[in-house]
Structure formats: structure tokens, C-alpha cells
Design a protein around this motif. Sequence first.
Motif, PDB file in Angstrom:
ATOM      1  N   VAL A 260       4.958  15.222  -8.582  1.00 53.44           N
ATOM      2  CA  VAL A 260       3.946  15.141  -7.527  1.00 53.44           C
ATOM      3  C   VAL A 260       2.647  14.572  -8.100  1.00 53.44           C
ATOM      4  O   VAL A 260       2.035  13.670  -7.521  1.00 53.44           O
ATOM      5  N   GLY A 261       2.230  15.101  -9.241  1.00 54.93           N
ATOM      6  CA  GLY A 261       1.016  14.591  -9.878  1.00 54.93           C
ATOM      7  C   GLY A 261       1.131  13.123 -10.224  1.00 54.93           C
ATOM      8  O   GLY A 261       0.177  12.351 -10.058  1.00 54.93           O
ATOM      9  N   GLY A 262       2.310  12.716 -10.702  1.00 57.47           N
ATOM     10  CA  GLY A 262       2.521  11.310 -11.018  1.00 57.47           C
ATOM     11  C   GLY A 262       2.418  10.418  -9.793  1.00 57.47           C
ATOM     12  O   GLY A 262       1.820   9.337  -9.833  1.00 57.47           O
ATOM     13  N   HIS A 263       3.007  10.855  -8.678  1.00 57.76           N
ATOM     14  CA  HIS A 263       2.920  10.072  -7.447  1.00 57.76           C
ATOM     15  C   HIS A 263       1.488  10.027  -6.926  1.00 57.76           C
ATOM     16  O   HIS A 263       1.045   9.001  -6.397  1.00 57.76           O
ATOM     17  N   LEU A 264       0.768  11.139  -7.051  1.00 56.05           N
ATOM     18  CA  LEU A 264      -0.629  11.143  -6.622  1.00 56.05           C
ATOM     19  C   LEU A 264      -1.472  10.201  -7.484  1.00 56.05           C
ATOM     20  O   LEU A 264      -2.355   9.505  -6.987  1.00 56.05           O
ATOM     21  N   ALA A 265      -1.177  10.186  -8.784  1.00 53.15           N
ATOM     22  CA  ALA A 265      -1.896   9.260  -9.660  1.00 53.15           C
ATOM     23  C   ALA A 265      -1.547   7.813  -9.312  1.00 53.15           C
ATOM     24  O   ALA A 265      -2.414   6.933  -9.328  1.00 53.15           O
ATOM     25  N   GLN A 266      -0.265   7.561  -8.996  1.00 57.65           N
ATOM     26  CA  GLN A 266       0.138   6.219  -8.574  1.00 57.65           C
ATOM     27  C   GLN A 266      -0.554   5.837  -7.273  1.00 57.65           C
ATOM     28  O   GLN A 266      -1.031   4.711  -7.099  1.00 57.65           O
ATOM     29  N   PHE A 267      -0.620   6.799  -6.372  1.00 53.23           N
ATOM     30  CA  PHE A 267      -1.322   6.576  -5.104  1.00 53.23           C
ATOM     31  C   PHE A 267      -2.796   6.276  -5.344  1.00 53.23           C
ATOM     32  O   PHE A 267      -3.398   5.462  -4.634  1.00 53.23           O
ATOM     33  N   ALA A 268      -3.372   6.928  -6.360  1.00 55.97           N
ATOM     34  CA  ALA A 268      -4.790   6.718  -6.652  1.00 55.97           C
ATOM     35  C   ALA A 268      -5.070   5.264  -7.011  1.00 55.97           C
ATOM     36  O   ALA A 268      -6.185   4.769  -6.786  1.00 55.97           O
ATOM     37  N   ILE A 269      -4.069   4.573  -7.538  1.00 58.63           N
ATOM     38  CA  ILE A 269      -4.255   3.159  -7.871  1.00 58.63           C
ATOM     39  C   ILE A 269      -4.512   2.353  -6.598  1.00 58.63           C
ATOM     40  O   ILE A 269      -5.466   1.574  -6.510  1.00 58.63           O
ATOM     41  N   GLY A 270      -3.652   2.540  -5.590  1.00 57.28           N
ATOM     42  CA  GLY A 270      -3.871   1.852  -4.317  1.00 57.28           C
ATOM     43  C   GLY A 270      -5.117   2.336  -3.606  1.00 57.28           C
ATOM     44  O   GLY A 270      -5.835   1.553  -2.973  1.00 57.28           O
ATOM     45  N   LEU A 271      -5.380   3.635  -3.729  1.00 60.03           N
ATOM     46  CA  LEU A 271      -6.571   4.201  -3.093  1.00 60.03           C
ATOM     47  C   LEU A 271      -7.842   3.602  -3.677  1.00 60.03           C
ATOM     48  O   LEU A 271      -8.804   3.302  -2.954  1.00 60.03           O
ATOM     49  N   THR A 272      -7.846   3.413  -4.985  1.00 60.65           N
ATOM     50  CA  THR A 272      -9.016   2.821  -5.644  1.00 60.65           C
ATOM     51  C   THR A 272      -9.282   1.425  -5.111  1.00 60.65           C
ATOM     52  O   THR A 272     -10.427   1.048  -4.837  1.00 60.65           O
ATOM     53  N   ASP A 273      -8.200   0.624  -4.960  1.00 65.14           N
ATOM     54  CA  ASP A 273      -8.362  -0.709  -4.387  1.00 65.14           C
ATOM     55  C   ASP A 273      -8.986  -0.626  -2.998  1.00 65.14           C
ATOM     56  O   ASP A 273      -9.905  -1.379  -2.654  1.00 65.14           O
ATOM     57  N   THR A 274      -8.451   0.307  -2.178  1.00 67.75           N
ATOM     58  CA  THR A 274      -8.926   0.422  -0.797  1.00 67.75           C
ATOM     59  C   THR A 274     -10.389   0.860  -0.737  1.00 67.75           C
ATOM     60  O   THR A 274     -11.198   0.287  -0.007  1.00 67.75           O
ATOM     61  N   VAL A 275     -10.729   1.901  -1.511  1.00 67.29           N
ATOM     62  CA  VAL A 275     -12.093   2.432  -1.477  1.00 67.29           C
ATOM     63  C   VAL A 275     -13.095   1.388  -1.976  1.00 67.29           C
ATOM     64  O   VAL A 275     -14.111   1.110  -1.329  1.00 67.29           O
ATOM     65  N   MET A 276     -12.799   0.785  -3.121  1.00 63.07           N
ATOM     66  CA  MET A 276     -13.770  -0.139  -3.709  1.00 63.07           C
ATOM     67  C   MET A 276     -13.910  -1.409  -2.890  1.00 63.07           C
ATOM     68  O   MET A 276     -15.022  -1.944  -2.738  1.00 63.07           O
ATOM     69  N   LEU A 277     -12.808  -1.903  -2.331  1.00 60.20           N
ATOM     70  CA  LEU A 277     -12.924  -3.083  -1.480  1.00 60.20           C
ATOM     71  C   LEU A 277     -13.556  -2.728  -0.138  1.00 60.20           C
ATOM     72  O   LEU A 277     -14.185  -3.571   0.510  1.00 60.20           O
ATOM     73  N   GLY A 278     -13.398  -1.452   0.287  1.00 62.73           N
ATOM     74  CA  GLY A 278     -14.119  -0.995   1.476  1.00 62.73           C
ATOM     75  C   GLY A 278     -15.620  -1.002   1.240  1.00 62.73           C
ATOM     76  O   GLY A 278     -16.401  -1.340   2.151  1.00 62.73           O
ATOM     77  N   TRP A 279     -16.027  -0.661   0.026  1.00 61.49           N
ATOM     78  CA  TRP A 279     -17.452  -0.740  -0.328  1.00 61.49           C
ATOM     79  C   TRP A 279     -17.919  -2.199  -0.404  1.00 61.49           C
ATOM     80  O   TRP A 279     -19.066  -2.518  -0.130  1.00 61.49           O
ATOM     81  N   TYR A 280     -16.999  -3.078  -0.788  1.00 62.32           N
ATOM     82  CA  TYR A 280     -17.341  -4.494  -0.963  1.00 62.32           C
ATOM     83  C   TYR A 280     -17.503  -5.202   0.377  1.00 62.32           C
ATOM     84  O   TYR A 280     -18.391  -6.027   0.544  1.00 62.32           O
TER      85      TYR A 280
ATOM     86  N   VAL B  63     -15.775  -5.102   4.876  1.00 57.76           N
ATOM     87  CA  VAL B  63     -14.710  -4.729   5.823  1.00 57.76           C
ATOM     88  C   VAL B  63     -13.613  -5.784   5.846  1.00 57.76           C
ATOM     89  O   VAL B  63     -12.421  -5.463   5.940  1.00 57.76           O
ATOM     90  N   GLU B  64     -13.972  -7.062   5.757  1.00 60.66           N
ATOM     91  CA  GLU B  64     -12.959  -8.125   5.783  1.00 60.66           C
ATOM     92  C   GLU B  64     -12.042  -8.015   4.570  1.00 60.66           C
ATOM     93  O   GLU B  64     -10.821  -8.188   4.668  1.00 60.66           O
ATOM     94  N   GLU B  65     -12.626  -7.716   3.404  1.00 63.30           N
ATOM     95  CA  GLU B  65     -11.812  -7.527   2.194  1.00 63.30           C
ATOM     96  C   GLU B  65     -10.917  -6.294   2.315  1.00 63.30           C
ATOM     97  O   GLU B  65      -9.772  -6.303   1.864  1.00 63.30           O
ATOM     98  N   LEU B  66     -11.441  -5.232   2.956  1.00 71.07           N
ATOM     99  CA  LEU B  66     -10.638  -4.030   3.180  1.00 71.07           C
ATOM    100  C   LEU B  66      -9.452  -4.347   4.087  1.00 71.07           C
ATOM    101  O   LEU B  66      -8.318  -3.936   3.815  1.00 71.07           O
TER     102      LEU B  66
END
Length: 453
Positions: free
Chosen positions: A18-38, A40-43
Motif C-alpha cells: 500500500v505504501g509503495g502504491h501511495l508513493a507511486q501515486f505521489a509521483i503523478g500527484l506531484t506532476d498534477t499539483v505542480m503543473l496546477g500551480w504553473y 490551468v492549461e498545463e494542468l
Amino acid sequence: MTYGGHARAIAVLGLPLVGGHLAQFAIGLTDTVMLGWYGVEELAAVTLAGSYFFILFMLGGGLAIAIMPLVAASDAQGDDTSIRRVTRMGLWQTQLYGLLAMGLLWWSEPILLALGQKPDVASLAAEYLRVAGWGIFPALWVMVLKSYLAGLERTQIVLWITILAAVVNAMGNYALIFGNWGAPQLGIQGAGIASVVTQVVSLIAVVIYALRVLPEHALFQRFWRPDWEMFGRVFKIGLPIGLTNLSEVSMFGASAFMMGWIGTVPLAAHGIAVQLAAATFMVHLGLSNAATIRAGNAFGRQDRAHMARGAVVVTAISLAVSAVSVVIFLTCSDWLISLFLKDGEDNREEILAIGVGLLGMAALFQLVDGIQAIALGVLRGVQDTAVPMVMAALSYWVVGIPASYVFGFIFGWQGIGVWMGLVLGLGCAAVLLMARFWGRSIKQIGTDGVPAE
């Protein structure tokens, strides 16, 4: 083993997964959050690109997931030779698949345009995929080797390697998207570069561990030599798993395309809601992997009673997790969505309003999504993948996608209607797959170590 014993064993095996999948998910989440800050079109673009990439990745990922039950069953029988043969052919097949997938990743823009996406968003998504797409090669090898280690119940190292990857990805995104620490500001291309670097670092780490800690399996000795018998066995189990994965992730991918037809802001809200729903699904996915390993081990010993108790326990745990997720989604939706948006964002209120409604629907499908994941896990453990593939495809594409279109566009419910179709598709899959396991698959297994006639 008692029910309590099963619960403890599943916790020991499953929590690192579970922790491994959450960490893997965090990779995609990081892309989403940071590009959301960058922007809306990039998000919106990375939401679209992520769905596109994930569809292709998970089709090939079936060949990697097949390694898990095969290794678990071989380990229960003490067959180190089969462990090596299975893993090696999994590595072969995923790289061959990667060569086929790379063309679709490189020339993604005309495909996205043909699917009705807005030209500016499709162009940005293709820009991301032309970079991030190269990561499919190391990513699939990482998935094979993680399945090999998980099948041997070495789940803690899987967790730590994935955490390392999440940290590398976050640092790479922070540097390359925004131009921090002296790096160039590359925006969405920077996120793609960070993703590739992350997968390469993960691959190096998992290969070093396998070679140093498990030298008896000699995974890379005479790696060039084909093993067509085991190649066929892995393919026979892995292709249906991959097609099942394809059916599910393409259902979510189709929902992203439908949201793109509605508009850029609804697509951005959809991307946020999907990320939040995916976070809770990672828990169910880890439990599903634990179910696959333990069912595979019981399958190798032909122990039906052990398998049945374990299936009951892991299903009960999944239901408990779903109940907690429902409460969180219904009570904290505004705060959760706000995490993805920068202060002063022009479309902030509109995204919040749409996202809150979508999270309400996500709360509804938590139960059925978890149950269908557990059902797939135990079925893979007993190496029953072909009929479940058909059941899943019918549920997702004959029920889910048409219902999403009808509710979203014919009834005019837009995003809420699209997500309502997802609920129906997942619910249908949960019922059919659980009926398959308890009604047929488990009855084919021997009782108390005696094979069934």
C-alpha cells in the motif's frame, strides 16, 4: 490460520505494498499539483497526457503483473529455476511491448485531435508525451522486478525504492518546471524529463538490490537466451491481465476525453478529482496485490481453506477502507481540491464547484471500486485471468462508458453524469468478478493440500 492470523499476515505483507502504491501515486500527484500551480492549461494537458500514457502503460503492465502470482506459486514449491525463467521472460516481453507503444506516445497529437480534444491542450499534452514517453522502458522493467520481489514477499524493499522515486520526481519537477536551483524553466517538458529520470533511478535501485540480495536467481545471466515455453506461459496469463487493465484505465481515459469535450476547466477539475480518488484506490490496489500473492501461495500448495479465509479477510479490510474514504470525500472536499490550486487562480471558484460534485460521485464508487480490485487480485492469484478479462471489458465498456455518455450528454448532467457511468461500470465488475471467484475459481483448488479432481 485463523481470521485474525490472516489479518496480521495481510497487514505485514500488504502495508508496504500500500505504501509503495501511495508513493507511486505521489509521483503523478506531484506532476498534477505542480503543473496546477504553473497554469490551468498545463494542468488540463497533463491530465489528458497522463490518461493517455497510463492506458498504454497498463496494457504492457499486465505482462509485469503476471510475474507476481507465477513467482509466488513457484516460491511455494521451492522452484528457483521457474522463478528465474518467469521473471526473465517478463523482462523480455515488456521491452518488446515498449517498442510498440513508443510510436503511439511520440505521435500522440493527431490521435488526441482525432478524439476531439482542443488543439491547444492536445499540443501541450503531446509535448509532454514526447519526453515522458521514453520512461515506459525503464518503468515496465521496474514493474516486472517489483512484481518479482513482491511475489517473494519482499515488499518492504518495494516500498523504499518507490519512496526514493517519489522524492527524485518531486525534486526534478520543482527544479525543471519552475526553473529553481539554477535549472532552466521548462514547464510541462520539465515534468516529462523529471518522470524519465525518476524511472531510470528506480530501475538502477531495484536491479542492484536483486543482484546483491538474490544472486541465486541470476536474473541477467545469459539474458539473451530465449525461453519460449515460459514466454508463452507468461504471455497467456499476462495478456488478459493487460487487457483487463486496459479496459479499466481506458474507461477512465474515455471519461477524461469526455470531460475535455465539456471544456478545459471541467477537465482540470476532473484531473484533481481523479487524483484524489486514485489516492484511496492505491490502498485497495496494495491489498489486491497482497491477495494475489497469498492466493498464489495457497494455489501452489492447493490449499482451498486457507485461500477462502484470506479472501474473506482482505475483502473486509477493503470495505473498511472504503467507509473511511467516503467520510473524508464528503466532509473535506473543498479543502482537498484547494490543495491543487494556486491562490488567485482565475478559474478557482469554478474548478472548486465542479470538483466538489465529482468528489461526491467518487465517494459513491469507493465501495465497488475496492471490491472489484480485490476480486481481480484473488483471481490472478489462482491464475484465472481470461474469463475475468471478458467480464471486466463488458462491465467497463458495455455498461460504464455508454452510461457515462448517456448521463453526461444525452441527459445533460455533464461531469456528474460522466462519473455516474463510472460508478455503474465498476459496480457491474465487482458483482461479476466476485461471483466468478466464489462460484467457480476457488472450487477448482484442492482442499487441505489435496488437489481437486
